[in-house]
Scaffold this active site. Structure first.
Site, PDB file in Angstrom:
ATOM      1  N   HIS A  58       0.831  -1.199   0.000  1.00  0.00           N
ATOM      2  CA  HIS A  58       0.000   0.000   0.000  1.00  0.00           C
ATOM      3  C   HIS A  58       0.867   1.251   0.000  1.00  0.00           C
ATOM      4  O   HIS A  58       1.775   1.382   0.814  1.00  0.00           O
ATOM      5  CB  HIS A  58      -0.929  -0.029   1.220  1.00  0.00           C
ATOM      6  CG  HIS A  58      -1.935   1.062   1.226  1.00  0.00           C
ATOM      7  ND1 HIS A  58      -2.337   1.678   2.369  1.00  0.00           N
ATOM      8  CD2 HIS A  58      -2.633   1.650   0.218  1.00  0.00           C
ATOM      9  CE1 HIS A  58      -3.230   2.603   2.089  1.00  0.00           C
ATOM     10  NE2 HIS A  58      -3.429   2.597   0.784  1.00  0.00           N
ATOM     11  N   ASP A 106       8.017   7.365 -20.846  1.00  0.00           N
ATOM     12  CA  ASP A 106       8.353   7.362 -22.261  1.00  0.00           C
ATOM     13  C   ASP A 106       9.815   6.943 -22.430  1.00  0.00           C
ATOM     14  O   ASP A 106      10.517   6.679 -21.449  1.00  0.00           O
ATOM     15  CB  ASP A 106       8.060   8.724 -22.894  1.00  0.00           C
ATOM     16  CG  ASP A 106       8.843   9.876 -22.274  1.00  0.00           C
ATOM     17  OD1 ASP A 106       9.964   9.671 -21.753  1.00  0.00           O
ATOM     18  OD2 ASP A 106       8.335  11.016 -22.316  1.00  0.00           O
ATOM     19  N   HIS A 157       7.675  19.178 -14.321  1.00  0.00           N
ATOM     20  CA  HIS A 157       8.452  18.046 -14.854  1.00  0.00           C
ATOM     21  C   HIS A 157       9.723  17.821 -14.038  1.00  0.00           C
ATOM     22  O   HIS A 157      10.104  16.677 -13.791  1.00  0.00           O
ATOM     23  CB  HIS A 157       8.785  18.278 -16.331  1.00  0.00           C
ATOM     24  CG  HIS A 157       9.420  17.102 -16.991  1.00  0.00           C
ATOM     25  ND1 HIS A 157       8.838  15.854 -17.019  1.00  0.00           N
ATOM     26  CD2 HIS A 157      10.601  16.980 -17.638  1.00  0.00           C
ATOM     27  CE1 HIS A 157       9.631  15.012 -17.666  1.00  0.00           C
ATOM     28  NE2 HIS A 157      10.697  15.678 -18.060  1.00  0.00           N
ATOM     29  N   PHE A 168       6.403  13.984 -22.481  1.00  0.00           N
ATOM     30  CA  PHE A 168       5.819  13.986 -21.135  1.00  0.00           C
ATOM     31  C   PHE A 168       4.858  12.826 -20.882  1.00  0.00           C
ATOM     32  O   PHE A 168       4.015  12.898 -19.991  1.00  0.00           O
ATOM     33  CB  PHE A 168       5.142  15.326 -20.821  1.00  0.00           C
ATOM     34  CG  PHE A 168       6.105  16.473 -20.869  1.00  0.00           C
ATOM     35  CD1 PHE A 168       6.903  16.770 -19.779  1.00  0.00           C
ATOM     36  CD2 PHE A 168       6.231  17.233 -22.015  1.00  0.00           C
ATOM     37  CE1 PHE A 168       7.815  17.819 -19.825  1.00  0.00           C
ATOM     38  CE2 PHE A 168       7.144  18.287 -22.071  1.00  0.00           C
ATOM     39  CZ  PHE A 168       7.932  18.576 -20.976  1.00  0.00           C
ATOM     40  N   ALA A 169       4.982  11.752 -21.648  1.00  0.00           N
ATOM     41  CA  ALA A 169       4.148  10.561 -21.455  1.00  0.00           C
ATOM     42  C   ALA A 169       4.735   9.747 -20.296  1.00  0.00           C
ATOM     43  O   ALA A 169       5.357   8.710 -20.486  1.00  0.00           O
ATOM     44  CB  ALA A 169       4.079   9.733 -22.728  1.00  0.00           C
ATOM     45  N   ASN A 170       4.529  10.269 -19.104  1.00  0.00           N
ATOM     46  CA  ASN A 170       5.071   9.658 -17.894  1.00  0.00           C
ATOM     47  C   ASN A 170       4.012   9.730 -16.801  1.00  0.00           C
ATOM     48  O   ASN A 170       3.291  10.712 -16.697  1.00  0.00           O
ATOM     49  CB  ASN A 170       6.315  10.427 -17.409  1.00  0.00           C
ATOM     50  CG  ASN A 170       7.348  10.600 -18.492  1.00  0.00           C
ATOM     51  OD1 ASN A 170       7.868   9.636 -19.024  1.00  0.00           O
ATOM     52  ND2 ASN A 170       7.639  11.848 -18.841  1.00  0.00           N
TER      53      ASN A 170
END
EC number: 5.4.99.62
Length: 139
Positions: A20, A28, A106, A128-130
């Site tokens: 948990h 990316d 970022h 920014f595909a994170n």
């Protein structure tokens, strides 16, 4: 042979050992990965595997309660950001749980990845595909 969708041994181990509030990152192809964090590198070539495909598979296998993204993601890559938000909303409905969704700069996001149990690198080449996922509980 394993029956569920996730076949990758490293990812299966990660999901099975999450506690948990543990965090893991899906990124990316360009996000810097700290030496101190386990790297699960799925990147094969540009776009393969796609960020959204990896996220979809991991969401089917793990319960999350929190999501962290970079503030720049919606502006720089609005289409993929929208896809991710729609996927998260569908998962909330499916699991009957609500996720906290927050945004960091970022630079702060990259620092936060140091807390991840693992970082899963995709072949995604969209800026920014994170995303950082915080593990929840199924009960």
């Amino acid at each position: 042979m394993k029956k569920t969708a996730l076949l990758n041994a490293e990812l299966s181990h990660l999901v099975a050992t999450l506690g948990h509030t543990d965090e893991y990152t899906v990124c990316d192809a360009g996000l810097p990965i700290p030496e101190s964090v386990q790297r699960i590198d799925l990147a094969l070539t540009h776009g393969i595997p796609a960020f959204i495909d990896v996220v979809t598979t991991l969401l089917a296998e793990s319960q999350i309660e929190g999501v962290i993204m970079a503030e720049e993601f919606p502006q720089v890559s609005p289409e993929l950001h929208t896809q991710l938000r729609e996927l998260l909303h569908a998962e909330e409905r499916r699991s009957a749980k609500t996720f906290t969704i927050s945004y960091l700069s970022h630079e702060a996001f990259k620092i936060r990845t140091h807390q991840s149990r693992a970082i899963v690198r995709t072949g995604e080449c969209t800026g920014f595909a994170n995303v950082i996922f915080q593990a929840g509980v199924v009960f």
